[in-house]
Write an enzyme that holds these catalytic residues in place. Structure first.
Site, short mmCIF file in Angstrom:
data_model
loop_
_atom_site.label_atom_id
_atom_site.label_comp_id
_atom_site.label_asym_id
_atom_site.label_seq_id
_atom_site.Cartn_x
_atom_site.Cartn_y
_atom_site.Cartn_z
N ASP A 85 -66.57 10.79 12.67
CA ASP A 85 -67.10 10.27 11.41
C ASP A 85 -66.43 8.92 11.16
O ASP A 85 -65.21 8.84 11.03
CB ASP A 85 -66.77 11.27 10.29
CG ASP A 85 -67.49 10.96 8.99
OD1 ASP A 85 -67.88 9.80 8.78
OD2 ASP A 85 -67.62 11.90 8.18
N ASP A 96 -71.30 4.72 6.42
CA ASP A 96 -70.60 5.99 6.63
C ASP A 96 -71.51 6.85 7.50
O ASP A 96 -72.63 7.16 7.10
CB ASP A 96 -70.36 6.63 5.24
CG ASP A 96 -69.60 7.95 5.31
OD1 ASP A 96 -69.18 8.35 6.41
OD2 ASP A 96 -69.44 8.57 4.24
N HIS A 157 -73.00 11.83 -0.73
CA HIS A 157 -72.50 11.10 -1.90
C HIS A 157 -73.15 9.74 -2.01
O HIS A 157 -73.51 9.14 -1.00
CB HIS A 157 -70.98 10.93 -1.77
CG HIS A 157 -70.56 10.45 -0.42
ND1 HIS A 157 -70.37 9.13 -0.13
CD2 HIS A 157 -70.36 11.11 0.76
CE1 HIS A 157 -70.04 9.01 1.16
NE2 HIS A 157 -70.05 10.19 1.73
N HIS A 165 -67.17 7.36 -2.74
CA HIS A 165 -67.78 8.53 -3.41
C HIS A 165 -68.07 8.13 -4.85
O HIS A 165 -67.24 8.29 -5.73
CB HIS A 165 -66.85 9.74 -3.32
CG HIS A 165 -66.76 10.29 -1.93
ND1 HIS A 165 -67.37 11.45 -1.54
CD2 HIS A 165 -66.18 9.79 -0.82
CE1 HIS A 165 -67.15 11.65 -0.24
NE2 HIS A 165 -66.42 10.66 0.21
N GLU A 190 -74.99 14.13 4.49
CA GLU A 190 -74.18 14.66 5.59
C GLU A 190 -74.16 16.19 5.64
O GLU A 190 -73.23 16.82 5.16
CB GLU A 190 -72.76 14.10 5.55
CG GLU A 190 -72.04 14.16 4.23
CD GLU A 190 -70.66 13.52 4.33
OE1 GLU A 190 -69.92 13.81 5.29
OE2 GLU A 190 -70.31 12.73 3.44
N GLU A 281 -74.42 12.63 9.95
CA GLU A 281 -74.43 11.84 8.71
C GLU A 281 -75.03 10.45 8.92
O GLU A 281 -74.75 9.80 9.92
CB GLU A 281 -72.99 11.68 8.17
CG GLU A 281 -72.90 10.81 6.91
CD GLU A 281 -71.50 10.73 6.32
OE1 GLU A 281 -70.53 10.92 7.07
OE2 GLU A 281 -71.38 10.47 5.11
MN MN Z 1 -68.53 10.34 6.76
MN MN Z 2 -69.67 10.62 3.79
#
Ligand code: MN
Ligand code: MN
Length: 296
Positions: A85, A96, A157, A165, A190, A281
């Site tokens: 990630d 992200d 998020h 976030h 995700e 994600e």
């Molecule tokens: Mn992530």
């Molecule tokens: Mn994330």
């Protein structure tokens, strides 16, 4: 969001995606976690972006929040199920993105597919005005149909500049929420699929940290570290690898700051029942009519 601003988010997303794929391509039996994390983070900087958070490398029943320490000698083993990630940012515009690979074996192909497919299903329907519970129920149904469960206490998020976030949580099951995604929003979706009960719990402290504020009586070296953090980390998560770019041997001061509560250490998150976990994600730009995947 105007075109110039969107193009910066796109650029951050594209660098994040390439960093993710570079990291994934390195994951093989005998390679150290540290080599992968360091290569990914160096790549992000070489591309003219910054590291938005430490490269997370989570194995098997660990779902998230693990990153190697500098010089960590742990190596991937045959059969490991690995989530990678990663995130890059350009002056706060964050990408992200994550995927899951298996080291050598092919035991968890279906589990990995469940995470990936449920994200794809969500991407197909997502648009401004859709309720968050609709997204969650699509993720949940896709996983259930394949015989797995979503992890209910991990969510996607919304993202804003320098805020990973940003307030909106995107559930991975039907949480009955009536909240919706407004158009012109950046969100990371995700899904985490598991063979276990579908929940994570906090385990021990990770090597992923975040600046809080000066607290208690701090020694000189601790003050110095906090100064750097306040100036350079911009309240984004960081690792010891990152900190050692600014300060030599930050380990002791960092531990002291964590004990004092001036720095937060994210707990490593493990599936409660020891189930295997796969994650996928992407970061999306949600418009009136649909969405644009920024991390393809
Ligand atoms: Mn992530
Ligand atoms: Mn994330």
């Amino acid at each position: 969001m105007d075109e110039d601003e969107l193009s910066l988010w796109k650029k951050a997303g594209s660098i994040s995606a390439r960093a993710r794929d570079l990291g994934a391509s390195m994951i093989e039996e005998g390679v150290t976690y540290d080599e992968v994390a360091t290569t990914v983070e160096d790549f992000i900087r070489d591309q003219g972006a910054e590291v938005a958070f430490p490269a997370n490398i989570a194995l098997n029943d660990v779902a998230a929040h693990y990153t190697p320490r500098p010089g960590d000698r742990d190596r991937f083993n045959y059969g490991d199920l690995v989530k990678i990630d990663v995130g890059a940012h350009i002056d706060g515009r964050i990408g992200d993105t994550a995927l899951t690979v298996e080291v050598g074996s092919n035991t968890y192909g279906e589990l990995i597919k469940a995470a990936k497919r449920s994200l794809e299903s969500a991407i197909e329907v997502i648009r401004g005005g859709i309720s968050l519970s609709t997204i969650g129920s699509i993720v949940e149904r896709t996983m259930n149909e394949m015989g797995f469960k979503p992890i209910v206490n991990l969510t996607g998020h919304s993202i804003e500049r320098f805020n990973l976030h940003a307030g909106l949580s995107v559930p991975n099951y039907d949480d009955r929420s009536r909240d919706y995604i407004p158009p012109d929003t950046i969100v990371a979706v995700e899904p985490f699929a598991t063979t276990g009960v579908g929940e994570v719990k906090s385990w021990k402290r990770s090597n992923i940290f975040r600046y809080v504020r000066p607290r208690g009586h701090l020694k000189e070296d601790q003050k110095e570290v906090l100064e750097v953090l306040k100036r350079e980390s911009r309240h984004l998560p960081f690792s010891e690898r990152w900190l050692s770019r600014y300060i030599e041997n930050p380990e002791k001061a960092l531990r002291g700051l964590v004990r004092a509560g001036s720095v937060y250490s994210y707990p490593i998150l493990r599936e409660t029942s020891g189930g295997m976990v796969a994650q996928w994600e992407h970061t999306l730009y949600v418009t009136e009519r649909g969405c644009r995947v920024l991390t393809y």
